[in-house]
Design an enzyme around this catalytic site. Structure first.
Site, PDB file in Angstrom:
ATOM      1  N   PHE A  94     -32.853  17.384 -20.355  1.00  0.00           N
ATOM      2  CA  PHE A  94     -32.607  15.938 -20.350  1.00  0.00           C
ATOM      3  C   PHE A  94     -33.553  15.174 -21.277  1.00  0.00           C
ATOM      4  O   PHE A  94     -33.253  14.065 -21.691  1.00  0.00           O
ATOM      5  CB  PHE A  94     -32.758  15.385 -18.916  1.00  0.00           C
ATOM      6  CG  PHE A  94     -34.189  15.128 -18.520  1.00  0.00           C
ATOM      7  CD1 PHE A  94     -34.807  13.936 -18.858  1.00  0.00           C
ATOM      8  CD2 PHE A  94     -34.943  16.088 -17.860  1.00  0.00           C
ATOM      9  CE1 PHE A  94     -36.144  13.708 -18.525  1.00  0.00           C
ATOM     10  CE2 PHE A  94     -36.269  15.870 -17.532  1.00  0.00           C
ATOM     11  CZ  PHE A  94     -36.874  14.677 -17.864  1.00  0.00           C
ATOM     12  N   LYS A 107     -23.746  22.819 -23.743  1.00  0.00           N
ATOM     13  CA  LYS A 107     -23.790  22.389 -22.338  1.00  0.00           C
ATOM     14  C   LYS A 107     -25.041  21.519 -22.218  1.00  0.00           C
ATOM     15  O   LYS A 107     -26.146  22.009 -22.005  1.00  0.00           O
ATOM     16  CB  LYS A 107     -23.884  23.612 -21.417  1.00  0.00           C
ATOM     17  CG  LYS A 107     -23.378  23.425 -19.993  1.00  0.00           C
ATOM     18  CD  LYS A 107     -23.998  22.279 -19.229  1.00  0.00           C
ATOM     19  CE  LYS A 107     -25.368  22.566 -18.660  1.00  0.00           C
ATOM     20  NZ  LYS A 107     -26.027  21.364 -18.088  1.00  0.00           N
ATOM     21  N   GLU A 161     -26.967  17.361 -17.533  1.00  0.00           N
ATOM     22  CA  GLU A 161     -26.066  16.503 -16.761  1.00  0.00           C
ATOM     23  C   GLU A 161     -26.695  15.143 -16.465  1.00  0.00           C
ATOM     24  O   GLU A 161     -26.030  14.243 -15.976  1.00  0.00           O
ATOM     25  CB  GLU A 161     -25.641  17.201 -15.461  1.00  0.00           C
ATOM     26  CG  GLU A 161     -26.765  17.550 -14.483  1.00  0.00           C
ATOM     27  CD  GLU A 161     -27.472  18.873 -14.774  1.00  0.00           C
ATOM     28  OE1 GLU A 161     -27.710  19.175 -15.958  1.00  0.00           O
ATOM     29  OE2 GLU A 161     -27.804  19.589 -13.810  1.00  0.00           O
ATOM     30  N   ARG A 162     -28.013  15.000 -16.775  1.00  0.00           N
ATOM     31  CA  ARG A 162     -28.678  13.718 -16.483  1.00  0.00           C
ATOM     32  C   ARG A 162     -28.355  12.653 -17.522  1.00  0.00           C
ATOM     33  O   ARG A 162     -28.290  11.480 -17.216  1.00  0.00           O
ATOM     34  CB  ARG A 162     -30.189  13.902 -16.454  1.00  0.00           C
ATOM     35  CG  ARG A 162     -30.644  15.083 -15.657  1.00  0.00           C
ATOM     36  CD  ARG A 162     -31.560  14.676 -14.536  1.00  0.00           C
ATOM     37  NE  ARG A 162     -31.967  15.834 -13.780  1.00  0.00           N
ATOM     38  CZ  ARG A 162     -31.264  16.369 -12.785  1.00  0.00           C
ATOM     39  NH1 ARG A 162     -30.123  15.833 -12.408  1.00  0.00           N
ATOM     40  NH2 ARG A 162     -31.695  17.435 -12.153  1.00  0.00           N
ATOM     41  N   SER A 200     -36.833  24.050 -18.265  1.00  0.00           N
ATOM     42  CA  SER A 200     -38.012  24.450 -17.500  1.00  0.00           C
ATOM     43  C   SER A 200     -38.164  25.977 -17.505  1.00  0.00           C
ATOM     44  O   SER A 200     -37.189  26.712 -17.705  1.00  0.00           O
ATOM     45  CB  SER A 200     -37.887  23.927 -16.074  1.00  0.00           C
ATOM     46  OG  SER A 200     -36.728  24.478 -15.486  1.00  0.00           O
ATOM     47  N   CYS A 223     -42.147  18.034 -23.748  1.00  0.00           N
ATOM     48  CA  CYS A 223     -42.722  19.374 -23.637  1.00  0.00           C
ATOM     49  C   CYS A 223     -43.962  19.504 -24.509  1.00  0.00           C
ATOM     50  O   CYS A 223     -44.730  20.448 -24.347  1.00  0.00           O
ATOM     51  CB  CYS A 223     -41.705  20.427 -24.031  1.00  0.00           C
ATOM     52  SG  CYS A 223     -41.318  20.388 -25.767  1.00  0.00           S
ATOM     53  N   GLU A 276     -46.625  22.032 -14.154  1.00  0.00           N
ATOM     54  CA  GLU A 276     -46.237  21.053 -15.175  1.00  0.00           C
ATOM     55  C   GLU A 276     -45.822  19.783 -14.429  1.00  0.00           C
ATOM     56  O   GLU A 276     -44.901  19.826 -13.608  1.00  0.00           O
ATOM     57  CB  GLU A 276     -45.055  21.603 -15.985  1.00  0.00           C
ATOM     58  CG  GLU A 276     -44.593  20.647 -17.062  1.00  0.00           C
ATOM     59  CD  GLU A 276     -43.377  21.142 -17.839  1.00  0.00           C
ATOM     60  OE1 GLU A 276     -42.499  21.801 -17.250  1.00  0.00           O
ATOM     61  OE2 GLU A 276     -43.311  20.848 -19.046  1.00  0.00           O
TER      62      GLU A 276
HETATM   63  P1  NAD Z   1     -34.070  22.141 -16.489  1.00  0.00           P
HETATM   64  O1  NAD Z   1     -34.540  23.541 -16.617  1.00  0.00           O
HETATM   65  O2  NAD Z   1     -33.938  21.564 -15.127  1.00  0.00           O
HETATM   66  O3  NAD Z   1     -32.593  22.007 -17.148  1.00  0.00           O
HETATM   67  C1  NAD Z   1     -32.328  22.462 -18.446  1.00  0.00           C
HETATM   68  C2  NAD Z   1     -30.860  22.880 -18.516  1.00  0.00           C
HETATM   69  O4  NAD Z   1     -30.643  23.956 -17.608  1.00  0.00           O
HETATM   70  C3  NAD Z   1     -29.881  21.781 -18.145  1.00  0.00           C
HETATM   71  O5  NAD Z   1     -28.793  21.809 -19.037  1.00  0.00           O
HETATM   72  C4  NAD Z   1     -29.472  22.135 -16.718  1.00  0.00           C
HETATM   73  O6  NAD Z   1     -28.158  21.751 -16.419  1.00  0.00           O
HETATM   74  C5  NAD Z   1     -29.593  23.646 -16.695  1.00  0.00           C
HETATM   75  N1  NAD Z   1     -29.966  24.141 -15.361  1.00  0.00           N
HETATM   76  C6  NAD Z   1     -30.749  23.519 -14.446  1.00  0.00           C
HETATM   77  N2  NAD Z   1     -30.865  24.279 -13.337  1.00  0.00           N
HETATM   78  C7  NAD Z   1     -30.148  25.399 -13.549  1.00  0.00           C
HETATM   79  C8  NAD Z   1     -29.887  26.574 -12.769  1.00  0.00           C
HETATM   80  N3  NAD Z   1     -30.399  26.732 -11.561  1.00  0.00           N
HETATM   81  N4  NAD Z   1     -29.118  27.529 -13.315  1.00  0.00           N
HETATM   82  C9  NAD Z   1     -28.609  27.389 -14.542  1.00  0.00           C
HETATM   83  N5  NAD Z   1     -28.803  26.293 -15.325  1.00  0.00           N
HETATM   84  C10 NAD Z   1     -29.574  25.321 -14.842  1.00  0.00           C
HETATM   85  O7  NAD Z   1     -34.994  21.246 -17.426  1.00  0.00           O
HETATM   86  P2  NAD Z   1     -34.998  19.660 -17.584  1.00  0.00           P
HETATM   87  O8  NAD Z   1     -35.574  19.053 -16.356  1.00  0.00           O
HETATM   88  O9  NAD Z   1     -33.680  19.177 -18.071  1.00  0.00           O
HETATM   89  O10 NAD Z   1     -36.032  19.491 -18.807  1.00  0.00           O
HETATM   90  C11 NAD Z   1     -37.419  19.429 -18.649  1.00  0.00           C
HETATM   91  C12 NAD Z   1     -38.069  20.780 -18.901  1.00  0.00           C
HETATM   92  O11 NAD Z   1     -37.739  21.250 -20.200  1.00  0.00           O
HETATM   93  C13 NAD Z   1     -39.578  20.719 -18.870  1.00  0.00           C
HETATM   94  O12 NAD Z   1     -40.061  21.853 -18.199  1.00  0.00           O
HETATM   95  C14 NAD Z   1     -39.965  20.744 -20.333  1.00  0.00           C
HETATM   96  O13 NAD Z   1     -41.264  21.229 -20.602  1.00  0.00           O
HETATM   97  C15 NAD Z   1     -38.931  21.638 -20.883  1.00  0.00           C
HETATM   98  N6  NAD Z   1     -38.756  21.465 -22.321  1.00  0.00           N
HETATM   99  C16 NAD Z   1     -39.193  22.473 -23.134  1.00  0.00           C
HETATM  100  C17 NAD Z   1     -39.072  22.344 -24.507  1.00  0.00           C
HETATM  101  C18 NAD Z   1     -39.535  23.443 -25.432  1.00  0.00           C
HETATM  102  O14 NAD Z   1     -39.147  23.440 -26.597  1.00  0.00           O
HETATM  103  N7  NAD Z   1     -40.325  24.384 -24.956  1.00  0.00           N
HETATM  104  C19 NAD Z   1     -38.507  21.177 -25.043  1.00  0.00           C
HETATM  105  C20 NAD Z   1     -38.069  20.186 -24.168  1.00  0.00           C
HETATM  106  C21 NAD Z   1     -38.191  20.345 -22.812  1.00  0.00           C
END
Ligand code: NAD
Length: 499
Positions: free
Chosen positions: A149, A173, A176-177, A226, A281, A384
């Site tokens: 998101f 994909k 969804e937020r 994450s 991140c 985090e």
């Molecule tokens: P998230 O992991 O909750 O969601 C990321 C994606 O995964 C979304 O599209 C979501 O729909 C999907 N998802 C969520 N739960 C799932 C599950 N149980 N099974 C399958 N798919 C699932 O992350 P977020 O809250 O959207 O983003 C924040 C996180 O992303 C932070 O931890 C941040 O550090 C990280 N991030 C990392 C980078 C990088 O390049 N390393 C860049 C941006 C963000």
């Protein structure tokens, strides 16, 4: 209530699963739209269309593919304001920050205009008697990206632009937020001349993600989000034989040496720790001053800067420093971690717990917090936080500061503030983190370099954007060729070597 859609084969397609998610306005706490959650069948429909579209797209010469990217850049520039507005309204970040989100994606698209150059193979003339050898980079087919998101414009573009420039079709994909901007980007790609079906946006939750991971016709998966989900996707996609790269969470440390310019260091910590409400991140979430004197002086400089940060909705003007968190759950989680820091004995020197904004009481705002005397055993250090909370861990000397950074399980970004070249050089060489800043707090590499973390911040080979993206989204084929005049008489049964 506004109902969002999928974008499949160039058309807006209504969700058929009957399952929807709420898209909030984080500043007011109101639901502003419903996003459909795709079923396996809906994902499969998108893949079928992408498979068909990819065949002719791969045959389109790379220069023409690059021209679509060029036109897309022009459309992004033209539509910067409506994109930024839509982004801020669903994410909550300020308009200047939303423009930055779009701009950093746009720069990767600019890099992809150079696809013809980046896809050039290698050629060895006369590798043996009458033998020439060449390698070419061919697209993988249909590939997918699952994005977070916090950068709803930049990260989808980091994924789909290089994949598509390489001749693949792409299933996105998005989170969804805040799914509106990814949908707008895909429509702009169509306007830029991308054939229908080459970029499909399938909205959804875990069901759609699992359908991607299980689909036999999806060759590669790129994920950002994450760490627990990155690990899950990495293992599932690898198990089903896909090429996969997953980028996870972070806990970025900034070491402040006693010789650093403390005003510069304090400004850097405020910008990188609290920008986008800490939902980056590459945010610095741990300040590591070396020596108690450095720590005391740094904290003294930080407090007034943090206490005067302007927190508000993006609509309050471009001088807001940061906005709300993305959801109520994120707000409650961050406040819970702050409380754990207090309970576990850290000193809360800037307390934002009672932050309230008149007229926005139901918004997901969290005031800025600063902790001093944090230790590595506290939850605010181990987890985090992804909120406007900066933790200070005091180090006795440079070696302690370096070990603290190196022993942290995450390895996305880090920084050192110093005037000493030898210390800076030593840090850059030894630290086990993917992106390093020297007097630069958010060292996000530019589009023509690559972006990626180490340890629990990155799983799989190759980084995002830059030349690595062109390697990730293509496979190499190597041809050894010889014509009749170069062929000697008689069968050769020994393993061929060049003598
Ligand atoms: P998230 O992991 O909750 O969601 C990321 C994606 O995964 C979304 O599209 C979501 O729909 C999907 N998802 C969520 N739960 C799932 C599950 N149980 N099974 C399958 N798919 C699932 O992350 P977020 O809250 O959207 O983003 C924040 C996180 O992303 C932070 O931890 C941040 O550090 C990280 N991030 C990392 C980078 C990088 O390049 N390393 C860049 C941006 C963000």
């Amino acid at each position: 209530m506004k109902e969002l859609f999928h974008l499949i084969n160039g058309k807006r397609v209504k969700g058929k699963s009957g399952r929807f998610g709420d898209v909030f306005n984080p500043a007011t706490g109101e639901v502003q739209a419903k996003v459909p959650f795709a079923s396996n069948e809906e994902l499969d429909y998108a893949v079928t269309g992408a498979l068909k579209a990819q065949q002719s797209w791969a045959l389109t010469n790379p220069q023409k593919r690059g021209r679509v990217m060029m036109e897309f850049v022009r459309l992004l520039q033209k539509n910067m304001e409506p994109l930024a507005e839509a982004l801020s309204s669903e994410h909550g970040k300020t308009i200047p920050d939303a423009r930055g989100d779009i701009q950093r994606g746009l720069e990767v698209v600019e890099f992809c205009i150079g696809a013809p150059h980046l896809l050039k193979g290698e050629y060895t003339d006369s590798a043996g008697g009458g033998i020439d050898m060449y390698s070419m980079r061919q697209p993988l087919g249909v590939v997918a990206g699952i994005t977070p998101f916090n950068f709803p414009a930049m990260i989808p573009m980091w994924k789909f632009a290089p994949a598509i420039a390489c001749g693949n079709a792409f299933i996105l994909k998005p989170s969804e937020r805040d799914p509106s901007v990814p949908l707008m980007l895909a429509e702009l790609m169509l306007e830029a001349g991308l054939p229908e079906g080459v970029l499909q946006v399938v909205n959804g939750d875990k069901t759609a993600v699992d359908a991607i991971l299980d689909h036999p016709d999806i060759q590669a998966v790129g994920f950002v989000g994450s760490t627990p989900i990155a690990e899950y996707i990495y293992s599932q996609a690898s198990k089903s034989g896909k090429r996969v790269q997953c980028f996870g969470g972070a806990k970025n440390h900034m070491i402040v040496m006693p010789d650093a310019d403390l005003d510069q260091a304090a400004d850097a910590l405020v910008g990188s720790g609290y920008g986008a409400a800490g939902e980056r991140c590459m945010a610095i979430s741990v300040a590591v001053p070396v020596g108690d004197g450095t720590a005391d002086n740094l904290i003294e400089k930080l407090i007034p800067k943090i206490e005067t940060l302007k927190v508000g909705p993006y609509t309050a003007g471009e001088d807001m420093d940061f906005g709300p968190l993305v959801t109520k759950e994120a707000q409650q989680r961050v406040l819970g971690l702050v409380q754990s820091g207090v309970d576990q004995g850290a000193e809360l020197v800037v307390d934002g717990r009672n932050f309230k904004l008149q007229g926005y009481e139901d918004g997901f705002f969290v005031g800025p917090h600063l902790f001093d005397k944090v230790t590595p055993y506290m939850d605010i250090y181990k987890q985090e936080i992804f909120g406007p909370v900066l933790s200070t861990v005091r180090a006795k000397n440079y070696d302690d500061a370096l070990s603290l950074t190196m022993n942290n399980p995450y390895g996305n970004g880090t920084a050192i503030f110093t005037r000493d070249g030898d210390t800076a050089r030593d840090f850059a060489n030894r630290v086990n983190v993917g992106m390093v800043g020297i007097n630069v707090p958010i060292p996000v590499p530019l589009a023509y370099h690559t972006f990626g973390g180490w340890k629990k911040s990155g799983f799989g080979d190759l980084n995002q954007h830059g030349p690595d993206a062109f390697r990730f989204y293509t496979k190499t084929k190597t041809v050894t060729s010889r014509w009749p005049s170069g062929i000697k008489e008689g069968a050769i049964l020994n393993f061929p070597t060049i003598n």
